[in-house]
Every structure is written in structure tokens, then in C-alpha cells.
Design an enzyme around this catalytic site. Structure first.
Site, short mmCIF file in Angstrom:
data_model
loop_
_atom_site.label_atom_id
_atom_site.label_comp_id
_atom_site.label_asym_id
_atom_site.label_seq_id
_atom_site.Cartn_x
_atom_site.Cartn_y
_atom_site.Cartn_z
N GLU A 1 -42.56 48.98 52.93
CA GLU A 1 -44.01 49.11 53.12
C GLU A 1 -44.42 50.54 53.52
OE1 GLU A 1 -46.16 46.66 52.30
OE2 GLU A 1 -44.43 45.44 51.76
N GLU B 1 -37.42 51.50 41.00
CA GLU B 1 -37.98 51.41 42.36
C GLU B 1 -37.22 50.39 43.18
OE1 GLU B 1 -41.81 49.91 44.86
OE2 GLU B 1 -42.15 50.35 42.75
N VAL C 1 -46.74 53.19 45.28
CA VAL C 1 -47.78 54.18 44.99
C VAL C 1 -47.15 55.50 44.50
CG1 VAL C 1 -49.64 55.57 46.00
CG2 VAL C 1 -49.48 53.13 46.52
N THR D 1 -39.06 40.96 46.06
CA THR D 1 -39.01 39.88 47.05
C THR D 1 -40.39 39.61 47.61
OG1 THR D 1 -38.55 41.34 48.92
CG2 THR D 1 -36.63 40.52 47.68
N ASP E 1 -44.42 44.73 42.16
CA ASP E 1 -44.52 46.18 42.27
C ASP E 1 -44.54 46.87 40.91
OD1 ASP E 1 -44.54 45.85 45.00
OD2 ASP E 1 -42.44 46.46 45.28
N GLY F 1 -37.15 48.13 49.99
CA GLY F 1 -36.76 48.59 51.32
C GLY F 1 -36.14 49.98 51.24
N LYS G 1 -37.89 47.32 38.46
CA LYS G 1 -37.79 46.81 39.83
C LYS G 1 -36.61 45.85 39.83
CE LYS G 1 -39.43 46.14 44.05
NZ LYS G 1 -39.72 47.17 45.03
N GLY H 1 -45.32 58.75 51.59
CA GLY H 1 -45.91 57.64 50.85
C GLY H 1 -47.34 57.35 51.21
N SER H 2 -47.73 57.69 52.43
CA SER H 2 -49.10 57.44 52.86
C SER H 2 -49.40 58.35 54.05
CB SER H 2 -49.26 55.98 53.27
OG SER H 2 -50.56 55.75 53.76
#
Length: 192
Positions: A12, A108, A17, A39, A48, A111, A35, A169-170
């Protein structure tokens, strides 16, 4: 064959993204997003890979190898669902097949880099090694990210894998002091 593995320092944190951003930057090329283990989603829910295609555009082919309903590490989720786990050789074979029809294959992970795919301890790092593919590390911006990023980069080097770079990532709208400083420190922590 151009394959790039997208992993992270945890879950997460923005891998999807970032994968979409890389796919969007490859506009004009045929891109596949693989992918290996999705999960935490029921059949029919967009995962995803589908989200990457939605964000990046019609030039992206989304592919999932396995889907497990509980939001757990792939090995645990597969075991609890009574399903076969994903094996690194399956990831490598799928990526190599996609590479025959695409200019870029983005793999990708779920986790972090060393999250178990199966009960024998196979990981995304093992799939990257089979593919001889570089790994793009996605990390959060905030406090604690430098250690997790350094550990991920060390795990890559120990396995003879190339860390292609680190991407946040963010980033919060109002980054705190740690987030602002980490933008400069993350490349040093990763050695990339």
C-alpha cells in the site's frame, strides 16, 4: 526482451500508481503489466493490473497469474484458499512469453521484494533473477523509509540484481520534514 520488475519496501505504498506512470511514459509502445499474485480481491473485481491499464491507457495489456481472496502475503493467501501458489519460474515464463508480443513488460510485485510466493520461500527477487531483470523500488516518503529502502537495495545487491532506481509512491500534499529530507536521502540509501 525488456522487462522491469516493480517492487516496494512494503504494501500500500503506491506500486500500482508507479507501474501505471511507467506504462504511461511508454505510450507508443506495446506494454504488458504482469501481476503474479493478486491478493485481497474476489473474482471479477478489478485488480492492480487492470488499474494500471485504466490509468495508463489502451496500449497496456493487463495479466494476472493468480488471485487469492484474502489480503495476505501470496504464500499465506494461497495456502488458506487451498490453491496452488505462484512459482518464480511461472512468473519468468509468463513475462518471457509476454515479451515476445510487447515492447515492455512490467512485473508488479505484491508487498515487498522478499514477500513469500510459496511455502519454500520463493520471492519476487527469485523471479527477477530468472528474468535477469532490473528492479524499480517504490518507497513511501515518510519517516522510517530510509532503513526499509536500504534493506531492499541490499537484498537486491546480495542477489546480483540491479536497482534501477527508487520512486516515492505517494507524497503528501503537505510533506513533513522527514518526507522533504527523504527525497534527497532515498537515492543514497538505495545506492541508486
Amino acid at each position: 526482451m525488456t522487462v522491469l520488475v516493480v517492487s516496494g519496501t512494503g504494501t500500500e505504498i503506491g506500486k500500482t500508481v508507479v507501474t501505471a506512470a511507467v506504462a504511461a511514459a511508454a505510450r507508443g509502445r506495446r506494454v504488458a503489466v504482469l501481476k503474479p499474485a493478486q491478493t485481497g480481491l474476489a473474482p471479477g473485481e478489478p485488480g492492480d493490473a487492470a488499474e494500471v491499464a485504466r490509468l495508463a491507457g489502451a496500449h497496456v495489456t493487463p495479466v494476472e497469474l493468480a488471485r487469492f481472496p484474502e489480503p495476505l502475503a501470496p504464500a499465506t493467501a494461497a495456502r488458506r484458499a487451498g490453491l496452488d501458489p505462484v512459482r518464480p519460474y511461472e512468473v519468468a515464463e509468463a513475462a518471457q512469453k509476454l515479451a515476445t508480443e510487447h515492447d515492455l513488460v512490467l512485473v508488479e510485485g505484491a508487498g515487498g521484494l522478499l514477500v513469500r510466493f510459496d511455502d519454500e520461500g520463493a520471492t519476487l527477487a527469485d523471479a527477477a533473477r530468472l528474468l535477469a531483470a532490473p528492479v524499480l523500488v517504490v518507497a513511501p516518503a515518510g519517516l522510517g523509509t530510509l532503513n526499509a529502502t536500504a534493506l531492499t537495495a541490499e537484498a537486491l545487491r546480495t542477489r546480483g540484481l540491479e536497482c534501477r532506481g527508487v520512486v516515492v509512491g505517494s507524497l503528501p500534499d503537505r510533506p513533513d520534514l522527514a518526507s522533504r529530507c527523504n527525497i534527497e536521502d532515498l537515492p543514497v540509501a538505495a545506492g541508486a
